[in-house]
Design an enzyme around this catalytic site. Sequence first.
Site, PDB file in Angstrom:
ATOM      1  N   GLU A   1      25.231  15.973   8.516  1.00 51.77           N
ATOM      2  CA  GLU A   1      26.386  16.838   8.287  1.00 51.77           C
ATOM      3  C   GLU A   1      27.359  16.221   7.271  1.00 51.77           C
ATOM      4  OE1 GLU A   1      27.399  18.945  11.765  1.00 51.77           O
ATOM      5  OE2 GLU A   1      29.418  19.425  11.110  1.00 51.77           O
TER       6      GLU A   1
ATOM      7  N   GLU B   1      25.879  16.739   3.988  1.00 53.67           N
ATOM      8  CA  GLU B   1      26.003  18.152   3.599  1.00 53.67           C
ATOM      9  C   GLU B   1      27.418  18.429   3.089  1.00 53.67           C
ATOM     10  OE1 GLU B   1      25.236  20.974   6.751  1.00 53.67           O
ATOM     11  OE2 GLU B   1      25.542  22.701   5.432  1.00 53.67           O
TER      12      GLU B   1
ATOM     13  N   CYS C   1      27.739  22.514  16.028  1.00 50.79           N
ATOM     14  CA  CYS C   1      27.155  21.878  17.236  1.00 50.79           C
ATOM     15  C   CYS C   1      27.276  22.717  18.483  1.00 50.79           C
ATOM     16  CB  CYS C   1      27.854  20.563  17.542  1.00 50.79           C
ATOM     17  SG  CYS C   1      28.038  19.518  16.141  1.00 50.79           S
TER      18      CYS C   1
ATOM     19  N   SER D   1      27.793  24.824   8.743  1.00 48.18           N
ATOM     20  CA  SER D   1      26.853  23.772   8.383  1.00 48.18           C
ATOM     21  C   SER D   1      25.458  24.226   8.817  1.00 48.18           C
ATOM     22  CB  SER D   1      27.236  22.492   9.117  1.00 48.18           C
ATOM     23  OG  SER D   1      26.118  21.628   9.168  1.00 48.18           O
TER      24      SER D   1
ATOM     25  N   LYS E   1      23.968  26.095  25.935  1.00 44.08           N
ATOM     26  CA  LYS E   1      22.834  25.288  25.463  1.00 44.08           C
ATOM     27  C   LYS E   1      21.511  25.853  25.979  1.00 44.08           C
ATOM     28  CE  LYS E   1      24.839  22.090  22.972  1.00 44.08           C
ATOM     29  NZ  LYS E   1      24.509  21.930  21.537  1.00 44.08           N
TER      30      LYS E   1
ATOM     31  N   GLU F   1      20.760  28.378  23.473  1.00 43.03           N
ATOM     32  CA  GLU F   1      20.399  27.729  22.209  1.00 43.03           C
ATOM     33  C   GLU F   1      18.950  27.243  22.234  1.00 43.03           C
ATOM     34  OE1 GLU F   1      22.872  24.601  19.672  1.00 43.03           O
ATOM     35  OE2 GLU F   1      21.745  23.581  21.232  1.00 43.03           O
TER      36      GLU F   1
ATOM     37  N   GLU G   1      14.590  30.925  16.093  1.00 43.92           N
ATOM     38  CA  GLU G   1      14.488  30.290  14.779  1.00 43.92           C
ATOM     39  C   GLU G   1      14.393  28.761  14.892  1.00 43.92           C
ATOM     40  OE1 GLU G   1      16.874  32.141  15.884  1.00 43.92           O
ATOM     41  OE2 GLU G   1      18.811  31.164  15.632  1.00 43.92           O
TER      42      GLU G   1
ATOM     43  N   CYS H   1      33.629  19.799  24.583  1.00 42.29           N
ATOM     44  CA  CYS H   1      32.533  19.816  25.570  1.00 42.29           C
ATOM     45  C   CYS H   1      32.948  19.262  26.921  1.00 42.29           C
ATOM     46  CB  CYS H   1      31.357  19.003  25.052  1.00 42.29           C
ATOM     47  SG  CYS H   1      30.827  19.507  23.415  1.00 42.29           S
TER      48      CYS H   1
END
Lengths: 593, 164
Positions: free
Chosen positions: A283, A286, A303, A323, A362, A365, A370, A521
């Site tokens: 990251e 990036e 994230c 990102s 999560k 996720e 993908e 979190c």
Amino acid sequence: MDRKMITLSVDGKTVTVPEGTRILDACNVAGIKVPSLCYLEDVSAHGSCGICVVEIDGYKRLVRSCLHTVKQDMVIHTHSNRVMSARKLNLELLLANHPLLCTTCERNLNCELQALALQLGVRESRFERTKKSIRPIDDSSPSIVRDPNACILCNRCVEVCANVQEVHAIEMMQRGLRTTVSTFFDEGLASSVCTNCGQCSLVCPTGAITEKSHESAVFDAIADPNLVVLVQTAPAIRVGLGEAMGLGEGSLVTGKMVSALRTLGFDRVFDTQFSADLTIMEESHELIQRLTNGGTLPMITSCSPGWIKFIETFYPDQLEHLSSCKSPQQMFGSIAKTYYAEQAGIDPRNIRVVSIMPCTAKKFEAGRSEIDSAFSYWRDKGSFTDDEYFCDVDYVLTTRELARMLKRIGIDFAHLEDGKFDDPLGQSTGSAVLFGATGGVMEAALRTAYETITKTKLDALEFEQIRIGAGIREATIMIGETPLKVAVANTLANARVLLDQIQEGKSPYAFIEVMTCPDGCLGGGGQPIPTNKEIRRKRAMSIYEEDRGMPIRKSHENPSIQELYTSFLKQPLGHLSHQLLHTTYVKRGAYPE
Amino acid sequence: MNDRANEIAAIVSKHRERHGALLSILEAVQRTNEHNYLPKQELVMVAKELGVPLSQIYSVVTFYAFFNLKAQGEHVITVCRGTACHTRGSKPLLDNVLHMLGIELDEDGMATTPDYRFTVHTVACFGQCALAPVIAIDEVIHSMVTEEKLATMIEALSARKEGA
């Protein structure tokens, strides 16, 4: 901010509080905790449960203390016979329609309704059920299960969804006896705008909203001798798990957690913090690339899966700001089933990756279609065919689920000796632990970006101005001679503010961190119940303490990460990185076509 | 459907700035719907045009008994099932009218003929207990209804041409 002070009497005790204080909070100051099933500081003041009633001299009726504010010289009685019998009556009425199936409920022994029945001495159910029908359970979502039959209509979930997150997936539907919390046309959470953040499950006073459990599947995987079961633990687990195991609020239990996971039977105990360091490598590079090549700015972190579904749903035209980095959970999965599998000589088809996350999103996720890159890596090598498909992360457990599993096997958590993570996917830095608190990803990225750009050593590691605090914080960080304007937001309502700014072309920032849950979190929807502002603050302090105590505090100095690049990935943003560590997003929209 | 989308957009923009616009908009959308109800796709159109969450729209629509989520017949027959009407025979009247039309009440206490000519539903009380049993047909209240009276009225409506 000089507010007028009000003096009043609570059970004969004189207290002075600022004007505008709720009666309930004033009673707290006087040392009396007035019970409530619907009021929740900063979340919900709805007055629906009728438990918090108090008697006030000169008032004919009892007053709901969560709805009314103090007045000068008020004389309040919090436990007169009239108050106590009204509370008990209201509770009995709520219990009449609540299934008394406590022993088989997920919230058994951690249920506000149950606790209050005990506290108020309700020993019998005098009233008959008035609700006629049994409502279907909504288990459409991969993250959350809603059982309307256990719901007491306190409205907390509706308010947290609407006001804290500004998502509006659920609402009160119907009226009278048929009133229920539901989604548009009762289609279920999966077809709604729900971001799977799980804040509703955190505030629910009963077992009406829970996470979709993967506990049995994980026990089965551990018991299967043909499988190698790897576990990864998110940073926020080590400051939350202790609470669920009977230790103090925000206890830092990294070593005990590792020992407990080993006792539970996982073959390797690894750390999501390893892949958090990896995320920072990708990251920060990036960001540097976007800054130097005129890429889309501001760049926003990726994230937090609730946040990802939020932007995909409500701001689908702004996805290029995200990102392309996968979250640490998913990076771990793809590295575990490629690099680690090769290194350890394990057939990736026999590996199961279990994540312990403070998060219900999560679970969603891990199932995103993908994200399947470890499998594509092997398929491209010609190793496997399409019908041997496996995903990167197999099961996701919340902090609460892990605590239940540990209790089930009877572990004496408080007296466990400290264990150490396995190598190499267990090594991490102080930067990585910061991911557990709001502002942490930003801070970690800045530590690495600063040294990468300036090629000089960063001495002042702690970026106080972006640490836990207001919902949106901003700072200008000098990277050598260049100022970098950054912002940090936690909760989706705050994320909206920054996105609207971008939409209007007025965003002054180069880099933004967004975390879905309050304070990041550590306040995640999968954390122990209760989670409130004070508890979150204590967890954050433990996160910062853990960072300070780490021998290495910058992601790019993690030797295992350096080795991963040397022997496998070659360089950040390289070809393999793109295949294994980066992802794409989906334009969803808030309304069906 | 495109014409209908434009029609709904026009309704929304007419009311948009008014306080409490949502109720007026939903009322107008239902009134202009061919079968006097709010189909899902039309609610989505309203939500999108107005920028209101779908959950909120559904909350409002399910709160007010006025809004219909099912297609309504051309003629609406409302049978009172309050205590007074019950003691004076509203149950046989209800059964009778359902039998004549060949339909059965659903779980919401409502039934519509497949040709959308008639909808039958019940209410708890009209507040006209002295005149029990009471039945409303197209919002006109008929008192001390007998099976014969009811049959005549329904036959008269059935004989009328659609839309007349």
